[in-house]
Scaffold this motif. Structure first.
Motif, PDB file in Angstrom:
ATOM      1  N   ALA A  12       0.833  -1.209   0.000  1.00 32.48           N
ATOM      2  CA  ALA A  12       0.000   0.000   0.000  1.00 32.48           C
ATOM      3  C   ALA A  12       0.861   1.250   0.000  1.00 32.48           C
ATOM      4  CB  ALA A  12      -0.921  -0.014   1.214  1.00 32.48           C
ATOM      5  N   ARG A  13       2.053   1.165   0.598  1.00 27.15           N
ATOM      6  CA  ARG A  13       2.963   2.295   0.630  1.00 27.15           C
ATOM      7  C   ARG A  13       3.787   2.409  -0.661  1.00 27.15           C
ATOM      8  NH1 ARG A  13       5.522   0.695   4.665  1.00 27.15           N
ATOM      9  NH2 ARG A  13       7.329  -0.200   3.597  1.00 27.15           N
ATOM     10  N   GLU A  14       4.273   1.278  -1.163  1.00 27.63           N
ATOM     11  CA  GLU A  14       5.198   1.298  -2.293  1.00 27.63           C
ATOM     12  C   GLU A  14       4.501   1.313  -3.655  1.00 27.63           C
ATOM     13  OE1 GLU A  14       8.098  -1.782  -2.022  1.00 27.63           O
ATOM     14  OE2 GLU A  14       8.769  -1.197  -0.013  1.00 27.63           O
ATOM     15  N   LYS A  15       3.337   0.701  -3.770  1.00 24.79           N
ATOM     16  CA  LYS A  15       2.622   0.667  -5.048  1.00 24.79           C
ATOM     17  C   LYS A  15       1.127   0.834  -4.790  1.00 24.79           C
ATOM     18  CE  LYS A  15       4.489  -3.352  -6.203  1.00 24.79           C
ATOM     19  NZ  LYS A  15       4.715  -4.665  -6.879  1.00 24.79           N
ATOM     20  N   PRO A  16       0.722   1.981  -4.266  1.00 25.93           N
ATOM     21  CA  PRO A  16      -0.670   2.167  -3.817  1.00 25.93           C
ATOM     22  C   PRO A  16      -1.706   1.994  -4.913  1.00 25.93           C
ATOM     23  CG  PRO A  16       0.487   4.273  -3.934  1.00 25.93           C
ATOM     24  CD  PRO A  16       1.522   3.207  -4.091  1.00 25.93           C
ATOM     25  N   ASP A  17      -1.376   2.370  -6.153  1.00 25.11           N
ATOM     26  CA  ASP A  17      -2.363   2.324  -7.232  1.00 25.11           C
ATOM     27  C   ASP A  17      -2.255   1.071  -8.086  1.00 25.11           C
ATOM     28  OD1 ASP A  17      -3.312   4.838  -6.447  1.00 25.11           O
ATOM     29  OD2 ASP A  17      -1.730   5.840  -7.601  1.00 25.11           O
ATOM     30  N   HIS A  18      -1.392   0.152  -7.685  1.00 22.72           N
ATOM     31  CA  HIS A  18      -1.218  -1.086  -8.441  1.00 22.72           C
ATOM     32  C   HIS A  18      -2.401  -2.020  -8.158  1.00 22.72           C
ATOM     33  CE1 HIS A  18       0.448  -4.965  -9.715  1.00 22.72           C
ATOM     34  NE2 HIS A  18       1.381  -4.306 -10.361  1.00 22.72           N
ATOM     35  N   PRO A  19      -3.019  -2.615  -9.205  1.00 21.02           N
ATOM     36  CA  PRO A  19      -4.142  -3.523  -8.949  1.00 21.02           C
ATOM     37  C   PRO A  19      -3.688  -4.740  -8.152  1.00 21.02           C
ATOM     38  CG  PRO A  19      -3.470  -3.624 -11.256  1.00 21.02           C
ATOM     39  CD  PRO A  19      -2.737  -2.473 -10.643  1.00 21.02           C
ATOM     40  N   ALA A  20      -4.479  -5.100  -7.162  1.00 17.57           N
ATOM     41  CA  ALA A  20      -4.159  -6.242  -6.302  1.00 17.57           C
ATOM     42  C   ALA A  20      -5.092  -7.413  -6.595  1.00 17.57           C
ATOM     43  CB  ALA A  20      -4.246  -5.831  -4.835  1.00 17.57           C
ATOM     44  N   TYR A  21      -6.371  -7.237  -6.299  1.00 15.41           N
ATOM     45  CA  TYR A  21      -7.337  -8.323  -6.448  1.00 15.41           C
ATOM     46  C   TYR A  21      -8.487  -7.867  -7.332  1.00 15.41           C
ATOM     47  CZ  TYR A  21      -4.809 -10.141  -2.404  1.00 15.41           C
ATOM     48  OH  TYR A  21      -3.822 -10.582  -1.553  1.00 15.41           O
ATOM     49  N   VAL A 212      -0.422 -15.947  -2.816  1.00 10.26           N
ATOM     50  CA  VAL A 212       0.669 -15.797  -3.786  1.00 10.26           C
ATOM     51  C   VAL A 212       0.896 -14.334  -4.168  1.00 10.26           C
ATOM     52  CG1 VAL A 212       1.431 -16.364  -6.125  1.00 10.26           C
ATOM     53  CG2 VAL A 212       0.497 -18.162  -4.654  1.00 10.26           C
ATOM     54  N   PRO A 213      -0.150 -13.553  -4.476  1.00  8.12           N
ATOM     55  CA  PRO A 213       0.099 -12.142  -4.828  1.00  8.12           C
ATOM     56  C   PRO A 213       0.688 -11.317  -3.688  1.00  8.12           C
ATOM     57  CG  PRO A 213      -2.075 -12.830  -5.565  1.00  8.12           C
ATOM     58  CD  PRO A 213      -1.562 -13.908  -4.650  1.00  8.12           C
ATOM     59  N   LEU A 214       0.478 -11.746  -2.445  1.00  8.82           N
ATOM     60  CA  LEU A 214       0.940 -10.962  -1.305  1.00  8.82           C
ATOM     61  C   LEU A 214       2.453 -10.828  -1.241  1.00  8.82           C
ATOM     62  CD1 LEU A 214      -1.255 -12.053   1.746  1.00  8.82           C
ATOM     63  CD2 LEU A 214      -0.983  -9.744   0.854  1.00  8.82           C
ATOM     64  N   LEU A 215       3.181 -11.878  -1.614  1.00  7.74           N
ATOM     65  CA  LEU A 215       4.612 -11.896  -1.341  1.00  7.74           C
ATOM     66  C   LEU A 215       5.342 -10.780  -2.065  1.00  7.74           C
ATOM     67  CD1 LEU A 215       6.586 -13.503   0.370  1.00  7.74           C
ATOM     68  CD2 LEU A 215       7.121 -14.875  -1.651  1.00  7.74           C
ATOM     69  N   HIS A 216       4.972 -10.493  -3.308  1.00  8.26           N
ATOM     70  CA  HIS A 216       5.676  -9.469  -4.082  1.00  8.26           C
ATOM     71  C   HIS A 216       4.742  -8.360  -4.585  1.00  8.26           C
ATOM     72  CE1 HIS A 216       9.382 -11.756  -4.025  1.00  8.26           C
ATOM     73  NE2 HIS A 216       8.725 -12.819  -4.429  1.00  8.26           N
ATOM     74  N   GLY A 217       3.529  -8.305  -4.059  1.00  6.08           N
ATOM     75  CA  GLY A 217       2.612  -7.254  -4.477  1.00  6.08           C
ATOM     76  C   GLY A 217       2.129  -7.424  -5.895  1.00  6.08           C
ATOM     77  N   ASP A 218       1.849  -8.671  -6.302  1.00 10.01           N
ATOM     78  CA  ASP A 218       1.390  -8.940  -7.659  1.00 10.01           C
ATOM     79  C   ASP A 218      -0.132  -8.959  -7.717  1.00 10.01           C
ATOM     80  OD1 ASP A 218       3.860  -9.262  -9.254  1.00 10.01           O
ATOM     81  OD2 ASP A 218       4.287 -10.813  -7.769  1.00 10.01           O
ATOM     82  N   ARG A 219      -0.678  -9.533  -8.777  1.00 13.98           N
ATOM     83  CA  ARG A 219      -2.099  -9.406  -9.041  1.00 13.98           C
ATOM     84  C   ARG A 219      -2.783 -10.760  -9.085  1.00 13.98           C
ATOM     85  NH1 ARG A 219      -5.171  -7.486 -14.499  1.00 13.98           N
ATOM     86  NH2 ARG A 219      -7.181  -6.986 -13.550  1.00 13.98           N
ATOM     87  N   SER A 220      -4.059 -10.768  -8.666  1.00 14.60           N
ATOM     88  CA  SER A 220      -4.878 -11.967  -8.700  1.00 14.60           C
ATOM     89  C   SER A 220      -6.237 -11.619  -9.300  1.00 14.60           C
ATOM     90  CB  SER A 220      -5.056 -12.524  -7.281  1.00 14.60           C
ATOM     91  OG  SER A 220      -6.033 -13.528  -7.241  1.00 14.60           O
TER      92      SER A 220
END
Length: 552
Positions: A12-21, A212-220
């Motif tokens: 949330a701090r490093e990539k706030p606007d990156h899609p998560a889920y 899985v997406p949590l570890l590196h801030g990826d997308r699901s």
């Protein structure tokens, strides 16, 4: 050591606007996405709402339907330092008894739902307060320090051999297993995504979608199981954009796609790097049929990744290598029934390799606890940082299952209750210890018998046949239950096929209506409760015989 909350706060701090889920609601025709900052904000608000009713260490039951609220409920519980209990909406058909058992066992301090499920949730937990997630007010909750060994959630097992139990999964267990899974997948952070239709109350669905997406801030990207069952091509259409795609499903899902997807030319599977196949025995015929059916859609045959895991190890234990076609090995069929894997003689059986263990130790042991050499079938024992702490409120069973010591003095080991062998350094899983059919001193795995019946009658879909044994005065008797909807009677051909391929006499073929066979949370046959139902209602209760006790 990192916790789940640490990771969400970081992204949330490093990539706030990156899609998560992203949740795809096929009924409404919508795709809804939460960014990492939105995930963090909603999890904080949910934590504040939870702490109005619960203290750290209390259990919080999650009874929401599949969707983004479900993920927020799990994360909000972790922020609040409570223990999430991922379950399902009470109106899920066929699972009410399992839900009632899990609620009674976990004694939740409160229940998280979405508004459409409120009435059902109140009926399920009359004594506990209900929090509707779509009515939670924004709140500036500040995360509190969390010990990595604190429990994150209770994963109630699917119950294929008995009553479900709550596996105690810590933050440390979860992060360790996600790392093992990502390394096995060769998942490339920032260039990869997961897609899934698996239910979030099931271990594989929760870890693939949330973990899985949590570890590196990826997308699901995920959808509802019903959306897949109604139109299985939706599974492959979840992926959008240029990222590499990773997914997973039980073996039956791959058969289901072959049978139900007709317009295969409209699909593009070229970006799918791994189709993990696990949660039930993996069939060579399934791998071949899926590869042949979708090869023209860009499917890489090496993307089919056989794997093995269980809830007591979070979910993942071993898998075949990515970018390598599955290893299918022929063994002597008669030797396999005596517990030995060796090159085939006159008759052969094929087994699928689940690859080497990933960041874990695996030992095969006999019923007396003696480690077995390569090629010998026994109970699979595990040790590693992902092995859970034990079963909630069941210290006696925890000691037996999670605290095994072998005759060589090593331990503690997790006794999986699964049968398998290490051969050339790779794990071959042959069946469930408690499902094992022993007739005239020979071991038979029910899934092998069920597969023979499926091949004999392709119209009988996987999961519609259950094979098990019942005791008698002389030897155990083989029973086959078939959920049958057509006018023909397949009894004679079933008997002949089982006798021809397994040298077994079927004592009773019971043709019955759909829904008779009990199923686990992932949809596979639950033979133990089906056998109990048969003995109590459908078959004459035989006199028990005395045989040496099996462990587990």
């Amino acid at each position: 050591m990192t916790t789940i909350v640490d990771l969400v706060v970081r992204w949330a701090r490093e990539k706030p606007d990156h899609p998560a889920y992203t949740y795809v609601d096929h009924q409404a025709g919508t795709r809804t996405t939460l960014t990492w900052s939105e995930v963090d904000t909603r999890a904080r608000s949910t934590a504040a709402a939870i702490r109005e009713h619960a203290e750290p260490g209390d259990r919080v039951a999650i009874l929401t339907p599949q969707g983004l609220d479900y993920l927020i409920a799990v994360l909000g519980s972790c922020y609040a330092r409570t223990i999430a209990v991922p379950l399902f909406a009470p109106d899920l058909p066929g699972h009410r008894a399992r839900l009632d058992g899990a609620l009674a066992d976990s004694s939740p301090a409160c229940v998280l739902t979405s508004s459409p499920a409120d009435d059902a949730a109140d009926a399920a937990v009359a004594a506990g307060p209900t929090i509707a997630l779509d009515q939670v007010r924004p709140a500036g909750w500040q995360p509190e320090p969390i010990d990595p060994d604190d429990l994150a959630y209770l994963q109630y097992t699917s119950g294929s051999t008995g009553e479900p139990s709550g596996v105690m999964v810590s933050h440390r267990n979860l992060i360790a297993n996600v790392r093992q899974l990502i390394e096995a997948f060769e998942f490339r952070p920032g260039r990869s995504m997961t897609v899934s239709w698996l239910p979030l109350f099931h271990d594989m669905g929760l870890i693939l979608t949330l973990g899985v997406p949590l570890l590196h801030g990826d997308r699901s990207v995920f959808t509802d199981p019903v959306a897949f069952l109604m139109r299985p091509a939706r599974w492959f259409q979840l992926a959008d954009g240029p990222l590499d795609v990773y997914t997973a499903a039980p073996n039956f899902a791959y058969d289901y796609c072959v049978q139900r997807i007709s317009a295969k030319e409209d699909l593009d599977l070229s970006r799918f790097k791994a189709f993990l196949n696990g949660a039930e025995p993996i069939r060579p015929a399934t791998i071949a049929a899926f590869t042949d059916a979708f090869r023209d859609c860009g499917l890489d045959p090496a993307s089919h990744v056989p794997a093995y895991g269980l809830a007591e190890a979070v979910v993942f234990v071993a898998s075949a290598l990515v970018d390598t076609e599955p290893t299918i090995t022929s063994f002597d069929r008669d030797a396999v029934t005596t517990g030995v894997l060796r090159p085939p003689g006159a008759a052969a059986t094929e087994l699928v390799s689940c690859g080497p263990p990933r960041g874990q130790q695996v030992v095969i042991a006999d019923p007396a606890g003696n480690p077995l050499p390569s090629g010998h079938v026994g109970e699979i024992h595990l040790a590693g940082p992902n092995v859970a702490r034990g079963y909630w409120s069941d210290p006696a069973r925890t000691t037996v299952v999670f605290g095994a010591t072998l005759t060589d003095g090593t331990g503690p080991w997790l006794r999986t209750g699964d049968l398998g062998a290490l051969f050339d350094g790779e794990l071959y899983v042959t069946g469930r210890l408690k499902d094992l059919i022993i007739i005239d001193g020979r071991n038979h795995h029910p899934q092998d018998i069920e597969a023979t019946i499926h091949r004999t009658h392709p119209a009988l879909r996987p999961g519609r046949v259950a094979a098990f044994s019942v005791p008698s005065h002389d030897t155990e008797h083989l029973i086959v239950i078939v959920e049958h909807t057509t006018s023909d009677d397949p009894t004679g051909s079933i008997r002949a096929a089982v006798n021809r391929h397994h040298a077994l006499r079927v004592h009773h073929v019971l043709l019955t209506r759909p829904g008779t066979i009990h199923r686990t949370s992932s949809g596979k046959p639950a033979r133990h409760p089906t056998r109990t139902w048969y003995l109590e209602t459908a078959g004459a209760r035989p006199s028990p015989i005395v045989r040496p006790s099996q462990p587990g």
